[in-house]
Design an enzyme around this catalytic site. Structure first.
Site, PDB file in Angstrom:
ATOM      1  CD  GLU A 267      98.735  19.724  78.489  1.00 43.61           C
ATOM      2  OE1 GLU A 267      97.869  19.036  77.678  1.00 43.61           O
ATOM      3  OE2 GLU A 267     100.367  18.892  78.095  1.00 43.61           O
ATOM      4  CE  LYS A 330      96.232  21.080  73.092  1.00 38.94           C
ATOM      5  NZ  LYS A 330      96.806  19.340  73.836  1.00 38.94           N
ATOM      6  CB  CYS A 380      99.716  19.905  74.907  1.00 36.84           C
ATOM      7  SG  CYS A 380     100.564  18.079  74.148  1.00 36.84           S
TER       8      CYS A 380
END
Length: 506
Positions: A267, A330, A380
């Site tokens: 990330e 995301k 994440c």
């Protein structure tokens, strides 16, 4: 009452050390016994308090890393960081308090603990997964992520099924010990618990070789994961961005010797706005062209719309020709990390970890298709939400790619906890997992939960493995949380039955 509260706290600590990174998993099977003893003879508010103390002991022992993040990187004073940790732990502990209260309420109305306790526990874990954006971090079943036979059942029940087993066995053991203490041993609850445990183990003994045979007969694809080990304090320093690209470029060159189809960076491995910063973007594109593999990496992004400028936490996929062939934004953001909930109501509350700005969510379930490999990206902590992985596999993903920057967590338990939850997502959906973390723990795992490789924390590392490409997902992929909804239905039935019995007694 003091001894009851101490027993509840002991129970919470036993559950905490059963989870990563301590992994003393046998504590799961006895960890609730002190809590159940403390609840004996209590009800109402006292039972709620006992459960709340139990939850606080467990959650403070599990989530202590929150204080590290807020103090070290959020630059908050230690007392403020401690208060934030306490508030989060207290919120999650409310579920434990509610469980304790309703469990004792049900027992006083004749509900059998061996089914009432597990159904209630699963129902509350499920609510915790979705309430207020959800924070299902380290639910009880994750403590069994290293149990190869028991973990297989999650392809039907999700991780909630493991929690139900743990609670059922604890209640069965406690009721047996309680009966012995008064000269009236109660074998039935434990016997029923062991039957369900045997069914889960039997399923694992049947399913594990079956999945392993499917893996052996399936096509494979080579994936490399790269861990740059970029210090968080320097990550966003403009003077260090070029060096970051050099580090990842060299690791990518070494990985390309094994000719992987996809090379995965973590990330925000590109700590700049890819395609906006022309010079650094050109260097990154050149790395993809030189190494002949698809390159998957994270980078912040922004777009202009009618309402203004929007930021995204994005993953890009570059072809071996250096062309952008796909991206994923995301879909489940971190509250107070990537956006501030209820900003209009609480304008004085800002983000705990300042970055480029408030992010905007992308659509869930996006799959990035390559020849043979279809990637489902989890950025994440998206790996802790089962619905995101399910959506991707249902849309055709045959490899889950979890890219993360766990440098926020330092050397706490959080990187190990984060990995454990990602591995369970792979087993739930019967797909392989490639996990690239900035400072670790990076990993490559198979659809049966086997871990082929893990990195050490705070080391520069890269590894390549041939991952099996299973297709079709699992029962859990196709039908979702049937087990959890059944537990919720059983809980509602128990509540209705208890209320009806209470009215008759009046």
């Amino acid at each position: 009452m003091l001894f009851k509260l101490l027993a509840a706290a002991l129970s919470g600590l036993l559950l905490a050390i059963a989870l990563p990174k301590f992994n003393i998993a046998y504590c799961l099977w006895i960890g609730l016994i002190p809590l159940l003893w403390a609840l004996q003879g209590t009800s109402g508010r006292k039972a709620f308090l006992v459960g709340l103390i139990n939850g606080l002991a467990q959650n403070l022992g599990t989530l202590y890393w929150i204080m590290y993040v807020t103090v070290v990187y959020g630059k908050l004073p230690a007392p403020v960081g401690g208060i934030i940790l306490l508030l989060l732990a207290a919120y999650i502990s409310l579920y434990r308090g509610l469980w304790a209260w309703l469990y004792t309420w049900g027992e006083t109305r004749g509900l059998a603990g061996y089914w009432w306790g597990p159904a209630l526990w699963v129902s509350l874990e499920f609510v915790q997964t979705y309430m207020f954006s959800g924070f299902p971090w380290m639910l009880l079943g994750y403590g069994l992520h290293q149990s190869p036979y028991l973990i297989q059942v999650v392809d039907i029940t999700g991780t909630y099924g493991l929690a139900a087993l743990i609670v059922m066995v604890n209640i069965g053991l406690y009721q047996l010990l309680q009966g012995w203490a008064v000269g009236r041993a109660r074998f039935r609850p434990l016997a029923i618990s062991l039957v369900f445990l045997g069914i889960a183990l039997g399923y694992g003994y049947f399913r594990l070789p079956q999945v392993q045979q499917q893996m052996a007969q399936s096509p494979t694809a080579k994936l490399s994961v790269v861990q740059g080990n970029i210090e968080q304090g320097r990550k966003w320093d403009p003077h260090y961005q070029g060096e970051t690209i050099n580090i990842y470029g060299e690791l990518t060159r070494k990985s390309s010797i094994r000719q992987p189809q996809v090379i995965v960076w973590p990330e925000t491995a590109a700590p700049f706005f890819f395609l906006r910063d022309k010079e650094l973007s050109a260097r990154l594109i050149n790395i993809a062209r030189q190494n002949g593999s698809y390159l998957f990496f994270g980078s912040p992004a922004f777009e202009f719309g009618p309402a203004g400028e929007f930021f995204f936490n994005r993953a890009y996929l570059l072809s071996p020709d250096g062309e952008v062939v796909g991206s994923y934004d995301k879909a489940h953001l971190v509250p107070y990390g990537e956006y501030v909930p209820l900003r209009r109501l609480f304008p004085f509350i800002g983000k705990m970890v300042p970055m480029v700005g408030d992010f905007k969510e992308g659509p869930p379930g996006v799959v990035l298709a390559l020849p043979q490999v279809n990637l489902g990206s989890l950025i994440c902590f998206e790996s802790i939400f089962p619905y995101l992985s399910r959506a991707m596999v249902r849309n055709g993903a045959n490899v889950l790619v979890n890219i993360t920057n766990d440098a926020w967590f330092g050397r706490t338990s959080a990187p190990y906890q984060h990995l454990a939850m990602a591995v369970v997502r792979a087993v739930e959906n019967r797909v392989a997992l490639a996990r690239a973390a900035n400072t670790g723990v990076s990993a490559l795992a198979t659809p049966d939960g086997g871990i082929l490789w893990t990195s050490e924390l705070y080391t520069t590392a890269a590894h390549t493995a041939a991952l099996p490409l299973l297709s079709g997902g699992s029962f859990y992929t196709r039908y979702g949380d049937i087990f959890s909804w059944s537990a919720i239905g059983l809980t509602i039935l128990g509540l209705a039955s208890g209320l009806a019995l209470g009215r008759r007694r009046r």
